[in-house]
Design a protein around this motif. Sequence first.
Motif, PDB file in Angstrom:
ATOM      1  N   MET A 213       9.050   3.424   1.520  1.00 49.44           N
ATOM      2  CA  MET A 213       8.025   4.460   1.655  1.00 49.44           C
ATOM      3  C   MET A 213       7.335   4.375   3.019  1.00 49.44           C
ATOM      4  O   MET A 213       7.031   5.386   3.641  1.00 49.44           O
ATOM      5  N   TYR A 214       7.096   3.153   3.485  1.00 47.44           N
ATOM      6  CA  TYR A 214       6.443   2.968   4.786  1.00 47.44           C
ATOM      7  C   TYR A 214       7.342   3.508   5.892  1.00 47.44           C
ATOM      8  O   TYR A 214       6.907   4.245   6.781  1.00 47.44           O
ATOM      9  N   TYR A 215       8.621   3.167   5.818  1.00 50.62           N
ATOM     10  CA  TYR A 215       9.552   3.608   6.861  1.00 50.62           C
ATOM     11  C   TYR A 215       9.652   5.129   6.882  1.00 50.62           C
ATOM     12  O   TYR A 215       9.584   5.754   7.935  1.00 50.62           O
ATOM     13  N   LEU A 216       9.775   5.750   5.712  1.00 49.15           N
ATOM     14  CA  LEU A 216      10.022   7.189   5.657  1.00 49.15           C
ATOM     15  C   LEU A 216       8.765   8.030   5.886  1.00 49.15           C
ATOM     16  O   LEU A 216       8.853   9.149   6.354  1.00 49.15           O
ATOM     17  N   ASN A 217       7.593   7.474   5.548  1.00 47.77           N
ATOM     18  CA  ASN A 217       6.372   8.285   5.632  1.00 47.77           C
ATOM     19  C   ASN A 217       5.417   7.882   6.753  1.00 47.77           C
ATOM     20  O   ASN A 217       4.588   8.680   7.163  1.00 47.77           O
ATOM     21  N   ILE A 218       5.492   6.649   7.194  1.00 49.40           N
ATOM     22  CA  ILE A 218       4.555   6.192   8.221  1.00 49.40           C
ATOM     23  C   ILE A 218       5.266   6.077   9.576  1.00 49.40           C
ATOM     24  O   ILE A 218       4.802   6.601  10.583  1.00 49.40           O
ATOM     25  N   ILE A 219       6.409   5.406   9.594  1.00 51.40           N
ATOM     26  CA  ILE A 219       7.106   5.199  10.870  1.00 51.40           C
ATOM     27  C   ILE A 219       7.750   6.493  11.354  1.00 51.40           C
ATOM     28  O   ILE A 219       7.670   6.847  12.516  1.00 51.40           O
ATOM     29  N   LYS A 220       8.390   7.219  10.403  1.00 53.56           N
ATOM     30  CA  LYS A 220       9.149   8.404  10.831  1.00 53.56           C
ATOM     31  C   LYS A 220       8.293   9.651  10.997  1.00 53.56           C
ATOM     32  O   LYS A 220       7.343   9.854  10.324  1.00 53.56           O
TER      33      LYS A 220
ATOM     34  N   ASN B 180       7.503  -4.665  -6.004  1.00 54.29           N
ATOM     35  CA  ASN B 180       7.428  -3.302  -5.449  1.00 54.29           C
ATOM     36  C   ASN B 180       7.561  -3.257  -3.929  1.00 54.29           C
ATOM     37  O   ASN B 180       7.547  -2.179  -3.334  1.00 54.29           O
ATOM     38  N   VAL B 181       7.687  -4.427  -3.281  1.00 57.31           N
ATOM     39  CA  VAL B 181       7.700  -4.456  -1.810  1.00 57.31           C
ATOM     40  C   VAL B 181       8.918  -3.722  -1.234  1.00 57.31           C
ATOM     41  O   VAL B 181       8.808  -3.015  -0.235  1.00 57.31           O
TER      42      VAL B 181
ATOM     43  N   PHE C  89       0.846  -1.204   0.000  1.00 49.62           N
ATOM     44  CA  PHE C  89       0.000   0.000   0.000  1.00 49.62           C
ATOM     45  C   PHE C  89       0.880   1.253   0.000  1.00 49.62           C
ATOM     46  O   PHE C  89       0.631   2.209  -0.750  1.00 49.62           O
ATOM     47  N   SER C  90       1.946   1.235   0.802  1.00 50.87           N
ATOM     48  CA  SER C  90       2.852   2.389   0.840  1.00 50.87           C
ATOM     49  C   SER C  90       3.531   2.590  -0.510  1.00 50.87           C
ATOM     50  O   SER C  90       3.838   3.722  -0.896  1.00 50.87           O
ATOM     51  N   ALA C  91       3.765   1.485  -1.228  1.00 53.03           N
ATOM     52  CA  ALA C  91       4.407   1.595  -2.537  1.00 53.03           C
ATOM     53  C   ALA C  91       3.524   2.394  -3.497  1.00 53.03           C
ATOM     54  O   ALA C  91       4.006   3.284  -4.207  1.00 53.03           O
TER      55      ALA C  91
END
Length: 739
Positions: free
Chosen positions: A732-739, A725-726, A485-487
């Motif tokens: 993307m998940y790490y940079l936009n959701i976690i951080k 794409n994973v 989804f983040s991809a």
Amino acid sequence: MQGVGFRPFVYGLSKSFSLTGTVSNNEEGVIIFTTGPEESVQQFYDKLLLNPPPVSKIKNSAISQIDFIEFADFNIIPSNKNGQLNLPLTPDFAICDDCKKDIQDPENRRFNYPFTTCVNCGPRWAITNTFPFERNHTTMNDFPMCDACEKEYSNSADRRFHSQTNTCHTCGIGLVLMDNLRNTIPSTPQNIFKKIAKFLTEGKIMAIKNTGGYLLCCNAGNEAAIQKLRAKKNRPNKPFAILFPSMEFLRNDLKINEHHQKSLASAERPINIIPLENYKGKIALHAVAPGLNQLGVMLPYSGILQLLANELTFPIIATSGNIHGSPIISDNLEAFEKLQYVADYFVLHHLEITHPQDDSVVKYSAKFNQKVLFRRARGYAPNYFDARINSEEKVMAMGADLKSSIAFYPNQYLYVSQYLGNLQNFDVYNRFTSSVNAFTTIFEQLPEVVLVDKHPGYQSTQFGKELAQKNKSELVDIQHHKAHFSAILGEHQLFSEKVLGLVFDGTGYGDDGNIWGGEFFDYEHHKIERTNHIHYFDWLLGDKMAKEPRLSLLSLASDDMIHALSEKFTSSELKTYQSLKKTNLLKTSSVGRLFDAVASLLNITDYNTYEGEAAILLENRIAEYNLKSCRSYLSDPEKGISATEIIKNIFGDLQNKKPTEQIILNFLYTLASSIVELAKNKNYKHIAFSGGVFQNTTLVDLLIALAPKEIKLYFHKDLSPNDENVSFGQMMYYLNIIK
Ligand SMILES: [Zn+2]
Ligand SMILES: [Zn+2]
């Protein structure tokens, strides 16, 4: 990017403005110093940005005034690297029209020379050891230029001015023709392709070392040869790609549209999957693409393939040189070891390939021409251009397992490797680890953060853990479908919107320990929440379930469908499996397995010989559709998507002798219409799709047809919807959701 003829281009442009100065490469890109009237310098700069060399891409540029320097002339000066590399890597480019002309012109000194290239074309990433892109940083360094090539290299009026891959008959790379016992068959540059064409005409299988790795080729019209190749490559049904001698030949055989034409002739030159309508050509279709009404086709993209094509009067199979499941081979000794019993003859050369790559594959949906990448490799990798990341940390994402890839963010650019393959295969695993090494070596950076899939059994997860431990980097695990989804959020920069996310694929390790694969997500304010999923059903017999669609059907079948099952199982199998169903605790929401169950119920197939076979065969039963005649198999979409209910209603239609094609359409319509209804009910304005199921271009077309204007749909653009794409999604998940 380097290796795209930028410095020679700048040189030429400076002359037309009568400027003096220098142009050079460094670790950040291209630096130009120039002295001249302010107006001329500005015009030179504007023109350079507006009309850069054909295969280059300018990401950033800046101009500023410094203290006066006097130059006598304008010069290209050698690369100067003072720090770590911070620029896009250069992908491989298909042979350009000018080089194509050269090798076909008997008067030209490169007539019949298969490694003809210029600043606008030829291999780059495939032969790169390190950067900046200079000859001594590539494997071309083994072939010092002769006087004639040197002359071109230093002549500013020549197309090969500063071309790092410049070679010719005299100084360059020779082709050797051998039989599979390694006896050399005498040949000259003028007759070798005639000999290869003759062997192909006779039905022989050829292993040809191209500029990205070995290809296995045979006459696409010769059924016996194709079946022999299938048996020897251990590839019973998976379709083969076809190389057509020319665009004209292809257009005579197949109906293609402007999108196909543009893509087939592009510098990336991927395989295009084209629908077969009333095909009247001579390809042995049922041997090339069993059960399918589409064909993967491509045009020559290297000098080798172009010169071969010139001698061919028929299309040939051109498939990656490997045994089923292994990575594409590029080493000559390995090729003889592994392909000796597959190929009758070998065509080899001694240009070392440092980054072997498969051909990329793309398909356009029939109705709305939505582009779907099936495999991202030669021509596209290893860059990702529109990431818009702003992070100080150096992050590496290890991706998934079945269709693995690596993403690395070591500087201000994001790199996404080519498709690497299934990591359960030992050779693929080795290529995966060496790709990680290549990235860390080229950029002289180790990751500070390593991202892995939550699945503890993935090889990529295990390797990522070891990598993090060794370098004392932070390790973060990310759920598979949230990465998907983040991809798609990342590809379209949707992080400031509220988005409904649909991730439909085969398998992924869920947060609750079940096998996810039919997930509904909500994204808002940098949070992802799983709001719904395909109703759980039993996950039976582990990996065997993905290989046998009949098991998915067994899992979803109600008791009154026992007749349909008894044809597919022996009575003892049925007894064992049904008792297993009673004690089973592992559940799944996999849409991939739902497709399998439908294919099995419709007697399309009970076994997958390659990944996704059942789903592909299913889609291929549809010729065209009429939305008005479609109906949903769900009585109340408000209650979510029940795979059991869908199977039950399909069984009913089947008993009522409804045509298979209409049942399949209804099934796809059920998925598409429930998604759109849900989005409408919950007032979503944006729906994003990821996961291998969205390689089904009929489903994609149905979604586009059903969505009202006020809802925007997002499909992958530069990445494949499948697990390739994973790695990007984890980033993307790490940079936009976690951080
Ligand atoms: Zn060229
Ligand atoms: Zn030469």
